[in-house]
Design a protein around this motif. Structure first.
Motif, PDB file in Angstrom:
ATOM      1  N   UNK A  33       0.814  -1.218   0.000  1.00 29.11           N
ATOM      2  CA  UNK A  33       0.000   0.000   0.000  1.00 29.11           C
ATOM      3  C   UNK A  33       0.843   1.262   0.000  1.00 29.11           C
ATOM      4  N   UNK A  34       0.520   2.197   0.871  1.00 32.91           N
ATOM      5  CA  UNK A  34       1.184   3.501   0.857  1.00 32.91           C
ATOM      6  C   UNK A  34       2.668   3.417   1.212  1.00 32.91           C
ATOM      7  N   UNK A  35       3.071   2.380   1.931  1.00 36.83           N
ATOM      8  CA  UNK A  35       4.507   2.242   2.220  1.00 36.83           C
ATOM      9  C   UNK A  35       5.326   2.120   0.946  1.00 36.83           C
ATOM     10  N   UNK A  36       4.698   1.681  -0.125  1.00 34.73           N
ATOM     11  CA  UNK A  36       5.414   1.403  -1.369  1.00 34.73           C
ATOM     12  C   UNK A  36       5.992   2.653  -2.023  1.00 34.73           C
ATOM     13  N   UNK A  53       7.839   5.012  -0.956  1.00 31.80           N
ATOM     14  CA  UNK A  53       9.200   5.413  -0.576  1.00 31.80           C
ATOM     15  C   UNK A  53       9.216   6.450   0.510  1.00 31.80           C
ATOM     16  N   UNK A  54      10.090   6.218   1.509  1.00 31.69           N
ATOM     17  CA  UNK A  54      10.311   7.204   2.552  1.00 31.69           C
ATOM     18  C   UNK A  54       9.366   7.142   3.724  1.00 31.69           C
ATOM     19  N   UNK A  55       8.379   6.282   3.683  1.00 32.05           N
ATOM     20  CA  UNK A  55       7.370   6.224   4.746  1.00 32.05           C
ATOM     21  C   UNK A  55       7.934   5.551   5.994  1.00 32.05           C
ATOM     22  N   UNK A  56       8.651   4.467   5.788  1.00 32.80           N
ATOM     23  CA  UNK A  56       9.205   3.688   6.901  1.00 32.80           C
ATOM     24  C   UNK A  56      10.631   4.140   7.218  1.00 32.80           C
ATOM     25  N   UNK A  57      10.993   4.094   8.486  1.00 37.11           N
ATOM     26  CA  UNK A  57      12.375   4.381   8.867  1.00 37.11           C
ATOM     27  C   UNK A  57      13.252   3.134   8.743  1.00 37.11           C
ATOM     28  N   UNK A  58      12.660   1.956   8.911  1.00 43.00           N
ATOM     29  CA  UNK A  58      13.445   0.724   8.864  1.00 43.00           C
ATOM     30  C   UNK A  58      13.722   0.341   7.412  1.00 43.00           C
ATOM     31  N   UNK A  59      14.956  -0.037   7.148  1.00 39.30           N
ATOM     32  CA  UNK A  59      15.307  -0.480   5.799  1.00 39.30           C
ATOM     33  C   UNK A  59      15.348  -1.998   5.722  1.00 39.30           C
ATOM     34  N   UNK A  60      15.462  -2.673   6.850  1.00 39.86           N
ATOM     35  CA  UNK A  60      15.622  -4.132   6.792  1.00 39.86           C
ATOM     36  C   UNK A  60      14.525  -4.835   7.575  1.00 39.86           C
ATOM     37  N   UNK A  93      11.752  13.029   2.818  1.00 44.83           N
ATOM     38  CA  UNK A  93      10.713  13.072   1.779  1.00 44.83           C
ATOM     39  C   UNK A  93      10.030  11.715   1.636  1.00 44.83           C
ATOM     40  N   UNK A  94       8.810  11.747   1.183  1.00 46.05           N
ATOM     41  CA  UNK A  94       8.088  10.515   0.865  1.00 46.05           C
ATOM     42  C   UNK A  94       7.558  10.608  -0.558  1.00 46.05           C
ATOM     43  N   UNK A  95       7.263   9.444  -1.103  1.00 40.46           N
ATOM     44  CA  UNK A  95       6.584   9.401  -2.392  1.00 40.46           C
ATOM     45  C   UNK A  95       7.485   9.404  -3.606  1.00 40.46           C
ATOM     46  N   UNK A  96       8.787   9.462  -3.376  1.00 41.27           N
ATOM     47  CA  UNK A  96       9.711   9.656  -4.507  1.00 41.27           C
ATOM     48  C   UNK A  96       9.769   8.464  -5.457  1.00 41.27           C
ATOM     49  N   UNK A  97       9.359   7.275  -5.014  1.00 43.66           N
ATOM     50  CA  UNK A  97       9.357   6.143  -5.965  1.00 43.66           C
ATOM     51  C   UNK A  97       8.262   6.293  -7.018  1.00 43.66           C
TER      52      UNK A  97
END
Lengths: 203, 203
Positions: free
Chosen positions: A191-194, A196-203, B42-46
């Motif tokens: 969903x919206x996490x897709x 980019x930048x929404x989540x702080x965790x990368x792993x 920032x968010x949404x860049x993807x």
């Protein structure tokens, strides 16, 4: 197609102009036109959703890579919306692979591979209507020319055995090499996490 | 900002939801928010416009590349519209550099470098209001953490000398390394041709 995807398509048409989504394209799929078995060269894909870039440089493949050299890969925006919601490639999905030369191997940022000029264009489409007998209903096209100086205006699908052997054996998700496309992996059903930048965790 | 760009921004908000463009973001720039000198992540860049991918692999840089390893670079859609029309980066431009690991060096398509997992996030912004004393009014940010496991929620700009030395000396166009970004090179002031697939000639 779900109404949300249609909303997305219409909105993107406003952004980028009529080249991306026109009534004539909508007759077949939202982002492609197949006439008498030939796919018109798609337009507008540089404003679609980017998914990843493998690089198979000629100098790492005895001077002649199968897919020279960078491959910038995109998915149409409506199928991206569906992917974010469901984690599946909808019927009508089109993926574009734009081929780009290695322009340089050294920059102020370090040694590596840096994109040069456009070399070619390929596409794959999932359509039960058009490809009922192809594995997964996917067919594969190339608009590239041998001298890499131009693109064909239309192309016929490759024979079934030409592309699907590798895609069927090695692609991680529904004949698509998602293992090399971080945008698709991170965005699968998220969903919206897709975006980019929404989540702080990368792993 | 021109009315056409504003139309594009509004339309993209419909596509991707409020994460991309909200009234609070619009106060600063359409696609970023700076509060007390710190840039919100920032968010949404993807879902912005992809411009190119250099790769500076660790294994080509003595195990420690300055920018590990793939760098997927995006421009905000409003500044892309301006770039297509004018060939210039407008005030308020934001470029994102998303860092991705090398996940594999061999695939069925050949030997090369294939994208793995997200490693970090960087940004550069052109703003005369925020950066009147920076060369070209560009400032540079990183949201990456040393262990590459997460992203910062906000970041302060690097000191002037940290980034601009390379950008001023080596970047081809207004402090941006357009020589490595084929989408920007092909799209510079070319209008509808910039969207991809319109022209048959590649050279």
């Amino acid at each position: 197609m779900k109404s949300r995807s249609l909303t997305g398509v219409a909105a993107i048409a406003v952004v980028a102009g009529a080249q991306i989504f026109t009534p004539s394209q909508a007759a077949d799929g939202d982002f492609f036109t197949i006439v008498d078995g030939a796919l018109d060269r798609p337009t507008g894909y540089r404003e679609w959703i980017y998914v990843g870039t493998p690089v198979t440089p000629n100098d790492m493949n005895n001077g002649k890579a199968a897919f020279p050299e960078f491959h910038n890969v995109y998915i149409d925006p409506a199928s991206w919306e569906h992917w974010k919601e469901t984690g599946n490639f909808q019927d009508g999905t089109i993926l574009i692979k734009e081929l780009v030369s290695v322009g340089s191997k050294m920059a102020s940022s370090g040694a590596g591979y840096f994109e040069g000029d456009y070399l070619g264009l390929e596409a794959t489409i999932k359509s039960a209507e058009h490809f009922p007998d192809e594995p997964g209903n996917w067919a594969y096209y190339s608009f590239s020319t041998p001298d890499h100086s131009s693109l064909l205006e239309s192309a016929s699908a490759f024979p079934k055995e030409a592309c699907n052997a590798c895609h069927q054996a090695s692609a991680a998700d529904d004949f698509v090499f998602t293992q090399y496309y971080p945008v698709l992996r991170a965005g699968k059903g998220t969903g919206e996490e897709a975006i980019g930048g929404v989540k702080s965790e990368l792993k």
